[in-house]
Write an enzyme that holds these catalytic residues in place. Structure first.
Site, PDB file in Angstrom:
ATOM      1  N   TYR A   1      32.796  37.614  49.221  1.00 22.12           N
ATOM      2  CA  TYR A   1      32.078  38.067  48.019  1.00 22.12           C
ATOM      3  C   TYR A   1      30.745  37.347  47.937  1.00 22.12           C
ATOM      4  CZ  TYR A   1      33.615  33.690  45.830  1.00 22.12           C
ATOM      5  OH  TYR A   1      33.838  32.370  45.544  1.00 22.12           O
TER       6      TYR A   1
ATOM      7  N   HIS B   1      41.290  29.357  46.188  1.00 24.74           N
ATOM      8  CA  HIS B   1      41.020  27.989  45.712  1.00 24.74           C
ATOM      9  C   HIS B   1      42.320  27.302  45.290  1.00 24.74           C
ATOM     10  CE1 HIS B   1      36.575  28.249  45.100  1.00 24.74           C
ATOM     11  NE2 HIS B   1      36.831  29.545  44.981  1.00 24.74           N
TER      12      HIS B   1
ATOM     13  N   HIS C   1      38.473  33.434  50.642  1.00 25.61           N
ATOM     14  CA  HIS C   1      39.199  32.167  50.450  1.00 25.61           C
ATOM     15  C   HIS C   1      40.029  32.192  49.169  1.00 25.61           C
ATOM     16  CE1 HIS C   1      35.416  31.872  48.220  1.00 25.61           C
ATOM     17  NE2 HIS C   1      36.135  31.211  47.324  1.00 25.61           N
TER      18      HIS C   1
ATOM     19  N   TYR D   1      35.208  37.040  39.981  1.00 24.80           N
ATOM     20  CA  TYR D   1      36.165  36.217  39.241  1.00 24.80           C
ATOM     21  C   TYR D   1      36.226  36.744  37.812  1.00 24.80           C
ATOM     22  CZ  TYR D   1      36.350  32.845  43.050  1.00 24.80           C
ATOM     23  OH  TYR D   1      36.564  32.250  44.252  1.00 24.80           O
TER      24      TYR D   1
ATOM     25  N   ARG E   1      30.216  34.415  50.502  1.00 24.56           N
ATOM     26  CA  ARG E   1      31.189  33.383  50.806  1.00 24.56           C
ATOM     27  C   ARG E   1      32.268  34.005  51.678  1.00 24.56           C
ATOM     28  NH1 ARG E   1      33.803  28.991  48.276  1.00 24.56           N
ATOM     29  NH2 ARG E   1      33.329  28.468  50.431  1.00 24.56           N
TER      30      ARG E   1
HETATM   31  C1  BEZ Z   1      33.464  29.693  44.834  1.00 26.30           C
HETATM   32  O1  BEZ Z   1      34.030  30.073  43.829  1.00 26.30           O
HETATM   33  O2  BEZ Z   1      34.069  29.637  45.861  1.00 26.30           O
HETATM   34  C2  BEZ Z   1      32.028  29.307  44.798  1.00 26.30           C
HETATM   35  C3  BEZ Z   1      31.091  30.176  44.299  1.00 26.30           C
HETATM   36  C4  BEZ Z   1      29.772  29.829  44.242  1.00 26.30           C
HETATM   37  C5  BEZ Z   1      29.384  28.588  44.714  1.00 26.30           C
HETATM   38  C6  BEZ Z   1      30.326  27.728  45.241  1.00 26.30           C
HETATM   39  C7  BEZ Z   1      31.651  28.084  45.287  1.00 26.30           C
HETATM   40 FE    FE Z   2      35.437  31.131  45.373  1.00 23.80          FE
END
Ligand code: BEZ
Ligand code: FE
Length: 610
Positions: free
Chosen positions: A524, A550, A548, A490, A545
């Protein structure tokens, strides 16, 4: 696989306060007109039955001696009895059953102690100093009337020993070869109720709630006694009562903790949990002592020389009997200290909180943490390790790194709180965790903007609709979108970047839709260079993760929706490091002829505020 044989004994049970008033109805229900009333304190029953009483027999005796039964039997024939009613403790019920066994007459039992015999098909009779038991379904009373009021006057001493006698039925049911889930539940519930009731009764013998608890506990223990085989404890009590004349319930009270100390530890742990104590045998010993129950077999009149005879050649039983004879506190199966007083002191310290919710939450947290410490026998080194872990977690936190949120996420707590808070309505689009990378006030862009201007990656076109639960478009909804770059970062993780990247604020049009261009998100790793990463590695977990996008969507009059769309077919969908994936949020991102991807999704918002 569990295997068991369960034989229930169908007795009609009438439970409550003042239920003795139903006695006459129950006699008439059996079509009987000539009752033999058995028991020393049966005046009220006699008054209620009136002319239905054909004869009364008051000379009951402990351990059901056959001479006594034979005397009562003469009365049965002389008076032309067609129904037996026993009112009293185990001895009255025992005589009633002995008479039923000889005559086939139906028995209505009204127990006034916690002996439990009324729920069993067993009768133990003594002849020539020897006790023999037999079991026959015909011995089960037709009706059992439990009247809490009849137990109000039970002396404290007898309440305690009789209650411990009942507890012994429940304890032995739990390690019986016939144990099954039904009797396990009866037994544990019985132990909980008896352990709760007895100390209250010792202080206020006429407390109706405690009496109700105790009698319910006794009933449940009686079911156990009647349905599964008992073990060493009952064998020893039987021998001590039948052959050595020791008093019944007192013997149970003395022996129980000592037998428990040599019983299966796994069962004792279940009992400890039911008692709310760290160690079951010592908890029962301490309870009996505190309540003034007799503490040793020597007090009950047993000679030391008899111990070896009773034990036969079993050294374990001899050791147990010697301990019980002396009245020594059994060695704890578990020598962990009792934390109850400490825990309650800490919980009570929150009572002055100005916000009662704070007192409630802190109190519960402390209870669970103390329980955690106790149940896991936590060492000092382990606790200091935990404190060090949390210290480092805190030290890593900064305006751009929230290691505590990450910890909450990777322990599934964020998802749990999110589910509780936001997923109460099945009709709205499910929510998903916010994560640490949202930044307030992202740059506003028009529909159709490209969020990934100039960045490498697989091109993506996203078409989004915002509707209410009836599918009606919601215009002018504020839609914040954020995602990682092709390498899984990010913008806030890349200090060299200037300004927001891959994040924007859009608004839905009059038809509730908007669209934007970007790049396909990829899987990521969450930041794993701190304590959370250490935890993941130590437990063999990966930090990834699933891919996705957000979304945070708000519109006046609707509940704010924070969620994520997951790329169907992406990696880690079933092992997302923060447990954020929900089936309804996994959507197709189909490829076009040029390899770019598209996604279409309708977000349904529920009515509400904020
Ligand atoms: C996210 O940005 O999706 C995320 C990253 C770390 C922990 C929880 C969510
Ligand atoms: Fe995320």
């Amino acid at each position: 696989m569990e295997t068991f044989v369960y034989t229930g004994h169908a007795a009609r049970v009438i439970f409550g306060a003042g239920t003795l008033s139903r006695l006459r109805d129950e006699v008439e229900r059996l079509g009987a007109t000539r009752v033999l009333l058995v028991g020393g304190r049966s005046e009220r029953a006699a008054a209620l039955l009136g002319p239905l009483v054909a004869a009364r027999f008051e000379g009951v005796a402990m351990h059901t001696p056959v001479e006594v039964t034979e005397r009562a039997l003469e009365l049965v024939s002389a008076a032309g009895v067609d129904c037996l009613v026993s009112v009293g403790g185990g001895s009255a019920t025992g005589l009633g059953k002995a008479l039923t066994g000889r005559t086939g007459l139906p028995l209505i039992a009204v127990p006034t102690t916690y002996a439990g015999s009324e729920m069993t098909p067993i009768v133990g009779e003594t002849a020539d100093g020897k006790k023999t038991t037999r079991s026959d379904p015909v011995l089960v009373p037709k009706t059992v009337i439990y009247d809490v009021e009849l137990t109000l006057g039970l002396p404290v001493g007898l309440s305690v020993t009789s209650g411990l006698n009942a507890m012994a039925h429940a304890v032995e049911a739990l390690y019986s070869p016939d144990a099954n889930p039904a009797t396990d539940n009866f037994a544990l519930e019985s132990i909980t109720r008896l352990a709760r009731a007895l100390p209250l009764l010792a202080q206020r013998p006429d407390d109706p709630d405690a009496r109700t608890d105790a009698l319910l506990g006794a009933w449940l223990a009686g079911i156990c006694l009647g349905t599964v085989r008992m073990g060493l404890h009952h064998k020893l009590c039987h021998l001590l009562g039948g052959s050595y004349g020791l008093p019944h319930s007192e013997t149970h009270a003395v022996l129980l903790p000592h037998v428990m100390a040599s019983s299966p530890p796994a069962v004792m742990r279940r009992i400890a949990a039911a008692l709310g104590a760290p160690d079951a045998p010592t908890a029962v010993f301490d309870l009996a002592t505190r309540l003034g129950a007799p503490g040793s077999l020597v007090e009950l009149g047993l000679g030391e020389a008899d111990l070896a005879t009773i034990a036969g050649d079993d050294a374990g039983v001899l050791a147990l009997l010697e301990e019980a004879w002396r009245g020594d506190r059994p060695a704890a199966l578990d020598d962990r200290p009792d934390l109850t007083a400490l825990t309650e002191q800490v919980v009570a310290s929150f009572a002055g909180a100005s916000n009662p919710r704070i007192a409630e939450l802190l109190g519960d947290l402390v209870r669970r943490l103390h329980g955690f410490v106790l149940d896991n026998d936590l060492t000092e080194a382990e606790w200091l390790g935990a404190i060090d872990f949390l210290t480092r977690t805190g030290q890593l936190c900064s305006p751009t790194r929230q290691e505590f949120v990450l910890l909450s996420d990777t322990l599934g707590i964020s998802s749990a709180v999110d589910l509780l808070t936001n997923s109460r309505s099945p009709d709205t689009t499910p929510s998903a965790v916010l994560g640490p990378f949202y930044v307030e006030g992202p740059p506003a862009v028009p529909s159709g903007a490209n969020l990934a201007e100039g960045l490498p990656g697989v091109p993506l076109r996203a078409d989004v609709r915002i509707t209410d639960l009836d599918g009606r478009p919601i215009p002018d909804a504020v839609v914040d979108v954020w995602q990682s770059n092709q390498d899984g970062f990010y913008d806030v993780q890349l200090p060299e970047l200037e300004g927001p990247v891959l994040r924007a604020r859009l608004r839905s049009g009059a038809d509730g839709t908007l669209w934007f261009r970007s790049i396909l998100p990829s899987e990521y790793p969450i930041p794993d260079d701190g304590p959370v990463g250490q935890m993941l590695r130590a437990t063999g977990r990966h930090p990834y993760r699933a891919p996705h996008l957000h979304f945070m969507i708000s519109a006046p009059g609707y509940r704010k929706l924070i969620t994520q769309l997951f790329v169907a077919g992406g990696r880690y969908l079933d092992s997302d490091a923060v447990f954020g994936v929900k089936d309804e949020l996994i959507v197709e991102f189909p490829p076009g002829p040029d390899g770019s991807r598209t996604v279409e999704f309708t977000f349904r918002l529920g009515a509400g505020n904020g």
